[in-house]
Design a protein around this motif. Sequence first.
Motif, PDB file in Angstrom:
ATOM      1  N   LEU A 111       0.820  -1.208   0.000  1.00 55.27           N
ATOM      2  CA  LEU A 111       0.000   0.000   0.000  1.00 55.27           C
ATOM      3  C   LEU A 111       0.863   1.271   0.000  1.00 55.27           C
ATOM      4  O   LEU A 111       0.657   2.176  -0.822  1.00 55.27           O
ATOM      5  N   VAL A 112       1.826   1.327   0.915  1.00 58.72           N
ATOM      6  CA  VAL A 112       2.650   2.539   1.009  1.00 58.72           C
ATOM      7  C   VAL A 112       3.586   2.648  -0.192  1.00 58.72           C
ATOM      8  O   VAL A 112       3.691   3.712  -0.825  1.00 58.72           O
ATOM      9  N   THR A 115       1.597   3.340  -3.478  1.00 56.21           N
ATOM     10  CA  THR A 115       1.082   4.715  -3.497  1.00 56.21           C
ATOM     11  C   THR A 115       2.193   5.720  -3.760  1.00 56.21           C
ATOM     12  O   THR A 115       2.036   6.650  -4.568  1.00 56.21           O
ATOM     13  N   ILE A 118       3.227   5.499  -7.496  1.00 56.53           N
ATOM     14  CA  ILE A 118       2.238   6.082  -8.420  1.00 56.53           C
ATOM     15  C   ILE A 118       2.248   7.603  -8.335  1.00 56.53           C
ATOM     16  O   ILE A 118       2.262   8.308  -9.350  1.00 56.53           O
ATOM     17  N   LEU A 119       2.271   8.148  -7.114  1.00 56.75           N
ATOM     18  CA  LEU A 119       2.287   9.609  -6.953  1.00 56.75           C
ATOM     19  C   LEU A 119       3.567  10.218  -7.527  1.00 56.75           C
ATOM     20  O   LEU A 119       3.523  11.289  -8.156  1.00 56.75           O
ATOM     21  N   ALA A 191       8.176   0.836  -4.317  1.00 60.25           N
ATOM     22  CA  ALA A 191       7.993   2.227  -4.750  1.00 60.25           C
ATOM     23  C   ALA A 191       8.854   2.526  -5.974  1.00 60.25           C
ATOM     24  O   ALA A 191       8.392   3.166  -6.934  1.00 60.25           O
ATOM     25  N   THR A 194       7.450   0.573  -9.046  1.00 57.08           N
ATOM     26  CA  THR A 194       6.174   1.169  -9.480  1.00 57.08           C
ATOM     27  C   THR A 194       6.410   2.495 -10.181  1.00 57.08           C
ATOM     28  O   THR A 194       5.803   2.776 -11.227  1.00 57.08           O
ATOM     29  N   ARG A 218      -7.195  11.183 -13.430  1.00 59.06           N
ATOM     30  CA  ARG A 218      -7.490  10.090 -12.503  1.00 59.06           C
ATOM     31  C   ARG A 218      -7.965   8.855 -13.245  1.00 59.06           C
ATOM     32  O   ARG A 218      -7.542   7.736 -12.952  1.00 59.06           O
TER      33      ARG A 218
END
Length: 307
Positions: A111-112, A115, A118-119, A191, A194, A218
């Motif tokens: 999850l971390v 995220t 992606i950000l 991270a 991704t 989005r």
Amino acid sequence: MTSFILKRLAIAVPTILLLIVFSFLLMNAAPGSPFATERGVPPEVLANLEAKYGLDKSLFDRMGIYIWNVVTQFDFGPSFKFKDRTVNDLIAQGFPVTLTYGTWSFVVAVLVGGTLGILAAVFHNSWLDYLAVGVSIGAQVLPNFVMAPILVLIFTLWLGWLPGGGWQGGQWQYLVMPVIALSTSYMASIARITRSSMLEVLNAGFIRTARAKGLPMRRVVLRHALKPALLPVISYLGPAFVGMITGSVLIDVFFSTGGIGQFFVNSALARDYSVIMGITILIGTLTVLFNLLVDVVYAWIDPKIRY
């Protein structure tokens, strides 16, 4: 899809059998005896011990019996050092502990890390990208054997918020620091993978076409970019999940959780070869099975893999 799964099973099953064979041969090739002591063992006592544990048979007879018991009954035999306890008993005691904090570590890392990746890709070259990359690099350079004492120093000795070790049935106070210490390096890898994969997909032609048609960012990310960008991440998640659910030797030793890592260390020091073999085969089998699962998920996401 069925033929693809059968082909992967045809590879996985012999791999597990070879793992069992090589684990048995390597353990029997190790020097020393599990019954050796500083004072020495009388030959009569040593002969009785070997007869009790079946070590008086030939190597191939013992290997055949061991493989048959593992394959047909999932029985790893008795422990040489833990009196009146089998390897299955020790795994049944320690594996639920490592499975608990390993699963939570996996959830946190995915999850971390996902995220952040992606950000960082969506807001490329912005302060958010630099922050996500900085956090990932910081987590990567702090492995669990460095992170664990830092967490104890801060949250136990300085702040007094969390206990420094123990398990107590898996209460959340005893889960926080093992989960953080185990998940940080995996989170950083997820991270980074991704981010790089998402950046590559966002620069593809079909993404530019979707944005040119006026689709909101989005929807472009969630509906069009995310699925192909996850393919390299999924390839990494299989071994990572096995690494986390089987725990870390340092996590078990440092936080005294009572997981299988602690049994593995104690067995290696005591030359309890049956326990070492059992845990090794368990971890290897889980690795093969989860890699098989990753292959199936990969083929489901990308149909080109099946052909």
